[in-house]
Design an enzyme around this catalytic site. Structure first.
Site, mmCIF file in Angstrom:
data_model
loop_
_atom_site.group_PDB
_atom_site.id
_atom_site.type_symbol
_atom_site.label_atom_id
_atom_site.label_comp_id
_atom_site.label_asym_id
_atom_site.label_seq_id
_atom_site.Cartn_x
_atom_site.Cartn_y
_atom_site.Cartn_z
ATOM 1 C CB SER A 12 -0.944 0.115 1.308
ATOM 2 O OG SER A 12 -0.401 -0.171 2.372
ATOM 3 C CD GLU A 14 0.641 7.403 5.555
ATOM 4 O OE1 GLU A 14 0.579 6.212 6.088
ATOM 5 O OE2 GLU A 14 1.206 8.461 6.128
ATOM 6 C CG ASP A 105 0.406 13.703 17.856
ATOM 7 O OD1 ASP A 105 0.442 12.940 18.672
ATOM 8 O OD2 ASP A 105 0.968 13.329 16.728
ATOM 9 C CG PHE A 212 9.179 13.244 9.625
ATOM 10 C CD1 PHE A 212 8.281 14.189 9.863
ATOM 11 C CD2 PHE A 212 8.836 12.023 8.988
ATOM 12 C CE1 PHE A 212 7.109 14.078 9.360
ATOM 13 C CE2 PHE A 212 7.805 11.955 8.805
ATOM 14 C CZ PHE A 212 6.851 12.871 8.622
ATOM 15 C CG HIS A 262 1.491 1.577 4.653
ATOM 16 N ND1 HIS A 262 0.282 1.753 4.059
ATOM 17 C CD2 HIS A 262 1.679 2.834 5.246
ATOM 18 C CE1 HIS A 262 -0.200 3.241 3.894
ATOM 19 N NE2 HIS A 262 0.657 3.739 5.007
HETATM 20 P P1 FAD Z 1 -3.085 5.297 20.451
HETATM 21 O O1 FAD Z 1 -2.998 4.005 20.159
HETATM 22 O O2 FAD Z 1 -4.254 6.043 21.148
HETATM 23 O O3 FAD Z 1 -1.649 5.708 21.421
HETATM 24 C C1 FAD Z 1 -1.304 6.888 21.873
HETATM 25 C C2 FAD Z 1 -0.362 6.959 23.088
HETATM 26 O O4 FAD Z 1 -1.424 6.848 24.187
HETATM 27 C C3 FAD Z 1 0.432 5.613 23.155
HETATM 28 O O5 FAD Z 1 1.599 6.246 24.133
HETATM 29 C C4 FAD Z 1 -0.172 4.690 23.842
HETATM 30 O O6 FAD Z 1 0.445 3.687 24.586
HETATM 31 C C5 FAD Z 1 -1.262 5.276 24.948
HETATM 32 N N1 FAD Z 1 -2.559 4.670 25.191
HETATM 33 C C6 FAD Z 1 -3.296 4.167 24.176
HETATM 34 N N2 FAD Z 1 -4.376 3.799 24.476
HETATM 35 C C7 FAD Z 1 -4.586 4.050 25.828
HETATM 36 C C8 FAD Z 1 -5.521 4.059 26.992
HETATM 37 N N3 FAD Z 1 -6.737 3.434 26.628
HETATM 38 N N4 FAD Z 1 -5.218 4.302 27.998
HETATM 39 C C9 FAD Z 1 -3.848 4.982 28.460
HETATM 40 N N5 FAD Z 1 -3.221 5.060 27.472
HETATM 41 C C10 FAD Z 1 -3.322 4.720 26.276
HETATM 42 N N6 FAD Z 1 -1.182 11.513 12.597
HETATM 43 C C11 FAD Z 1 -1.971 12.416 12.276
HETATM 44 O O7 FAD Z 1 -2.383 13.550 12.765
HETATM 45 N N7 FAD Z 1 -2.627 12.306 10.986
HETATM 46 C C12 FAD Z 1 -2.537 11.037 10.270
HETATM 47 O O8 FAD Z 1 -2.814 10.865 9.224
HETATM 48 C C13 FAD Z 1 -1.580 10.096 10.845
HETATM 49 N N8 FAD Z 1 -1.523 8.788 10.190
HETATM 50 C C14 FAD Z 1 -0.460 7.953 10.774
HETATM 51 C C15 FAD Z 1 -0.446 6.754 10.385
HETATM 52 C C16 FAD Z 1 0.353 5.605 10.801
HETATM 53 C C17 FAD Z 1 0.674 4.503 10.162
HETATM 54 C C18 FAD Z 1 0.923 5.880 11.970
HETATM 55 C C19 FAD Z 1 2.009 4.753 12.800
HETATM 56 C C20 FAD Z 1 0.958 7.219 12.665
HETATM 57 C C21 FAD Z 1 0.254 8.264 12.125
HETATM 58 N N9 FAD Z 1 0.157 9.362 12.753
HETATM 59 C C22 FAD Z 1 -0.979 10.301 12.093
HETATM 60 C C23 FAD Z 1 0.500 9.728 13.921
HETATM 61 C C24 FAD Z 1 -0.302 9.417 15.115
HETATM 62 O O9 FAD Z 1 -1.556 10.036 15.267
HETATM 63 C C25 FAD Z 1 0.556 9.801 16.608
HETATM 64 O O10 FAD Z 1 1.482 8.707 16.595
HETATM 65 C C26 FAD Z 1 -0.285 9.863 17.666
HETATM 66 O O11 FAD Z 1 0.393 10.307 18.738
HETATM 67 C C27 FAD Z 1 -0.893 8.517 18.404
HETATM 68 O O12 FAD Z 1 -1.689 7.975 17.563
HETATM 69 P P2 FAD Z 1 -2.194 6.511 17.885
HETATM 70 O O13 FAD Z 1 -3.579 6.377 16.886
HETATM 71 O O14 FAD Z 1 -1.009 5.614 17.669
HETATM 72 O O15 FAD Z 1 -2.660 6.706 19.504
#
Ligand code: FAD
Length: 283
Positions: A12, A14, A105, A212, A262
């Site tokens: 895939s 991105e 974020d 980055f 990816h």
């Molecule tokens: P989560 O899975 O929610 O985790 C975030 C943090 O919180 C981690 O430290 C985790 O350990 C902790 N945590 C998770 N769940 C809980 C819980 N229930 N209780 C307590 N702590 C918890 N960012 C963008 O803005 N736009 C994008 O399009 C984008 N695309 C991305 C695509 C990929 C493949 C990746 C790897 C990252 C992408 N990001 C994007 C970055 C991402 O949004 C950031 O890394 C963000 O800080 C975390 O998102 P997450 O979904 O991994 O969060």
């Protein structure tokens, strides 16, 4: 890695939503070249706090128009359930079948997380609102998320997203093969059965990559950083060495049984095509 070997490899690409009309034209030209490689799907990022909502939607429309299976990224931090519901319904109506579900974020200046604090809550919400309509991908961090309280807690938090209904995961990029292999083994031990697809970042500009990586918690190993640093502003050498390293990483990942790759294309065809071709992938 045994659990990964049963999945058929899927590749895939991105993209990010272009900010200008010229950027869009460039992406449209690249899109057609990427489409010729017949990826399983393409994905389009989403700005913090929904800042690129319209751009993401328009870019998804452009991708669908070329017959590509297109997955919008969707982040939940700072969003209300009403807003997310509207977005999901809009995507459903457009024929979107996949979503990359993220926490995102907090945008600078915003203080309140809003109704959603973590990605597992978004995955739950998507399942509650739309059942099995969407194939949901979530983010995985082989070198752990920079805000994780500990590696162990990060793994348990990853498990929450999977148990909430994610179908597959895409990793943050990495250049350390063992980090990925160990992450997958840990997931296997936790009984998680889903494809965990390595995210691949082509190396084209060391200074940009270093900046980055610092922000997202991806490590550039010392041996690699030193080699690239030593090349200064010689972009041609950085690209050639970066290509060699990335191709070797991809080859070893696929040999180990990774269920696809990816590519973080940064909207550029050439760096991804070079890796693709060196790997001997079709197209
Ligand atoms: P989560 O899975 O929610 O985790 C975030 C943090 O919180 C981690 O430290 C985790 O350990 C902790 N945590 C998770 N769940 C809980 C819980 N229930 N209780 C307590 N702590 C918890 N960012 C963008 O803005 N736009 C994008 O399009 C984008 N695309 C991305 C695509 C990929 C493949 C990746 C790897 C990252 C992408 N990001 C994007 C970055 C991402 O949004 C950031 O890394 C963000 O800080 C975390 O998102 P997450 O979904 O991994 O969060």
């Amino acid at each position: 890695m045994e659990s990964q070997k049963k999945y058929r490899p899927g590749f895939s690409f991105e993209f990010f939503p272009p900010k200008t009309a010229e950027g869009r034209q460039k992406l449209l030209a690249a899109r057609d070249k990427f489409a010729a490689l017949e990826p399983a799907y393409v994905s389009v990022t989403y700005g913090a706090g929904g800042s690129t909502q319209q751009g993401t939607l328009e870019t998804i429309r452009d991708m669908l128009a070329a017959g590509l299976d297109a997955a919008p990224h969707l982040s939940c931090i700072g969003s209300s359930s009403e807003m997310l519901r509207d977005i999901l319904q809009g995507y459903k109506a457009m024929g979107v079948k996949r979503i990359v579900a993220l926490r995102g974020d907090m945008p600078s200046g915003m203080r309140e997380a809003g109704e959603f604090s973590y990605a597992n809550e978004l995955v739950e919400f998507i399942r509650r609102e739309t059942g099995d309509h969407f194939h949901i991908e979530v983010a995985a961090y082989p070198e752990f998320h920079p805000q994780a309280a500990s590696a162990q807690k990060d793994l348990l938090n990853f498990k929450r997203k999977v148990e909430a209904g994610a179908n597959a995961a895409i990793t943050q990029y990495f250049y350390n093969l063992d980090a990925y292999l160990r992450f997958v083994d840990e997931c296997e031990k936790m009984g998680l059965a889903l494809p965990i697809v390595p995210g691949i970042m082509p190396i084209t500009n060391y200074k940009q990559l270093a900046r980055f990586s610092e922000a997202c918690g991806a490590e550039i190993p010392r041996w690699l950083a030193k080699r690239l640093e030593g090349m200064g502003d010689d972009l041609e050498s950085i690209r050639a060495y970066g290509l060699e390293v990335t191709v070797e990483l991809c080859r070893r990942l696929l040999e180990a049984g990774a269920p696809g790759l990816h590519f973080y294309t940064m909207n550029q065809f050439e760096p991804t095509r070079a890796i693709w071709q060196a790997l001997g992938l079709p197209g």
